[in-house]
Design a protein around this motif. Sequence first.
Motif, PDB file in Angstrom:
ATOM      1  N   ALA A  22      36.239  37.289  33.946  1.00 40.36           N
ATOM      2  CA  ALA A  22      36.902  36.550  35.024  1.00 40.36           C
ATOM      3  C   ALA A  22      38.255  37.166  35.343  1.00 40.36           C
ATOM      4  N   LEU A  23      38.947  37.653  34.324  1.00 35.43           N
ATOM      5  CA  LEU A  23      40.246  38.297  34.544  1.00 35.43           C
ATOM      6  C   LEU A  23      40.089  39.535  35.424  1.00 35.43           C
ATOM      7  N   ARG A  24      38.991  40.259  35.250  1.00 41.38           N
ATOM      8  CA  ARG A  24      38.769  41.472  36.030  1.00 41.38           C
ATOM      9  C   ARG A  24      38.485  41.178  37.502  1.00 41.38           C
ATOM     10  N   GLN A  25      38.161  39.933  37.809  1.00 36.30           N
ATOM     11  CA  GLN A  25      37.913  39.561  39.204  1.00 36.30           C
ATOM     12  C   GLN A  25      39.195  39.196  39.948  1.00 36.30           C
ATOM     13  N   LEU A  26      40.279  38.981  39.221  1.00 34.62           N
ATOM     14  CA  LEU A  26      41.535  38.594  39.857  1.00 34.62           C
ATOM     15  C   LEU A  26      42.192  39.790  40.535  1.00 34.62           C
ATOM     16  N   PRO A  27      42.879  39.560  41.642  1.00 35.80           N
ATOM     17  CA  PRO A  27      43.671  40.646  42.234  1.00 35.80           C
ATOM     18  C   PRO A  27      44.845  40.989  41.332  1.00 35.80           C
ATOM     19  N   GLU A  28      45.282  42.233  41.403  1.00 37.60           N
ATOM     20  CA  GLU A  28      46.398  42.663  40.555  1.00 37.60           C
ATOM     21  C   GLU A  28      47.654  41.842  40.793  1.00 37.60           C
ATOM     22  N   SER A  29      47.804  41.303  41.996  1.00 41.03           N
ATOM     23  CA  SER A  29      48.995  40.521  42.323  1.00 41.03           C
ATOM     24  C   SER A  29      49.115  39.246  41.489  1.00 41.03           C
ATOM     25  N   GLU A  30      48.018  38.798  40.882  1.00 42.22           N
ATOM     26  CA  GLU A  30      48.053  37.570  40.081  1.00 42.22           C
ATOM     27  C   GLU A  30      48.217  37.840  38.586  1.00 42.22           C
ATOM     28  N   LEU A  31      48.181  39.087  38.184  1.00 36.62           N
ATOM     29  CA  LEU A  31      48.147  39.380  36.747  1.00 36.62           C
ATOM     30  C   LEU A  31      49.452  39.047  36.037  1.00 36.62           C
ATOM     31  N   GLN A  32      50.593  39.208  36.707  1.00 35.77           N
ATOM     32  CA  GLN A  32      51.843  38.848  36.044  1.00 35.77           C
ATOM     33  C   GLN A  32      51.908  37.345  35.792  1.00 35.77           C
ATOM     34  N   ALA A  33      51.367  36.554  36.711  1.00 40.92           N
ATOM     35  CA  ALA A  33      51.319  35.103  36.501  1.00 40.92           C
ATOM     36  C   ALA A  33      50.432  34.770  35.305  1.00 40.92           C
ATOM     37  N   VAL A  34      49.328  35.499  35.160  1.00 40.36           N
ATOM     38  CA  VAL A  34      48.474  35.303  33.989  1.00 40.36           C
ATOM     39  C   VAL A  34      49.248  35.638  32.716  1.00 40.36           C
ATOM     40  N   ALA A  35      49.978  36.744  32.734  1.00 40.98           N
ATOM     41  CA  ALA A  35      50.772  37.131  31.563  1.00 40.98           C
ATOM     42  C   ALA A  35      51.793  36.050  31.223  1.00 40.98           C
ATOM     43  N   ASP A  36      52.448  35.497  32.233  1.00 36.37           N
ATOM     44  CA  ASP A  36      53.430  34.429  31.994  1.00 36.37           C
ATOM     45  C   ASP A  36      52.761  33.212  31.363  1.00 36.37           C
ATOM     46  N   ALA A  37      51.544  32.888  31.829  1.00 35.39           N
ATOM     47  CA  ALA A  37      50.827  31.738  31.289  1.00 35.39           C
ATOM     48  C   ALA A  37      50.390  31.993  29.842  1.00 35.39           C
ATOM     49  N   VAL A  38      49.919  33.198  29.560  1.00 34.99           N
ATOM     50  CA  VAL A  38      49.529  33.549  28.187  1.00 34.99           C
ATOM     51  C   VAL A  38      50.729  33.465  27.261  1.00 34.99           C
TER      52      VAL A  38
END
Length: 362
Positions: A22-38
Amino acid sequence: MRSLAISPEHAALLDRVPEPAALRQLPESELQAVADAVRAEMIDAVSITGGHLGSGLGVVELTVALHHVFDTPDDRIVWDVGHQCYPHKILTGRRDRIRTLRQGGGLSGFTKRSESVYDPFGAAHSSTSISAALGMAVARDLDAEAGKAKGRQLKRRNAIAVIGDGSMSAGMAYEAMNNAGALHSRLIVILNDNDMSIAPPVGAMSGYLARLASGGTYQSLRETAKQLGKLLPKALYQRAAAAEEYARSLVVGGGTMFEEMGFHYVGPVDGHNLDQLLPVLKNVRDAEHGPILLHVVTRKGKGYAPAEASADRYHGVVKFDVVSGVQAKAKPNAPAYTRVFGESLIKAADADDMVVAITAAM
């Protein structure tokens, strides 16, 4: 002790990425938000359970980037030591149990093969990751050769070892690199350079890496990249950053001991800057030949001020107050095994000068 439940926004985002597919389906623009959440999830969990904190916080962006770029679990990531694997566990289907870390019947504090298909190698202490990943790469190549002989084409798979600068100072790591260079296997080694293992590393390796990162040519190239970032649209800047990273590797990599051991050296790369990290990881993933060493610079404790300010004290923690960073005082207990053993060994050595002690150098 106060913990802070993560925000509804962070929780909702992590709900969208229960596993790396599912992470691989996200646009790169959302990955920093994922990192912040992790990062928020990890801080809250460890405040409740205790455990290894600073090392995991330092590799949050790297972990997100690896699982976004590589096709895990078919691509295999071997985490050296295992202290830094908590973000990896959150992203690989174990978030619902992350608050059972190191508890009876709960998640292991390290990678554990029986716990998840995403843990291809169980690791506790240091310098074994390159050997393990090389073994996986060799097995993959033998399997591919056998398949080709039978007219079958197997899926292209990667073997990645993530090793810290402290672990890289051990002889076992260099033995593995020597073998990898001789075999020419397609292997990726990511050197996570946070200039700090549990305590500041002593010896030539730490100074050597510092010289690579502080050279005048490297500083000039980095400044050029900053100026490009101000002038170019984001898409063009990412391409320029990838090209600049390659050029930088030619400057600081040529003639280094990594190159002499048969590795193509790439870096240093800011391990907290996804705009730099993602295109470089894609290039490394798609390289036809190996082995490759990618030098990533991170900060231990990144994103949590108390851990950034005192990385040694926040390497391993007991329960702590998230707001203040104050750790719970340990209750008086029986003396630790290591203390009893150490004192007994000293008494034996005082009585007999033939006694020799060999330490695991932790």
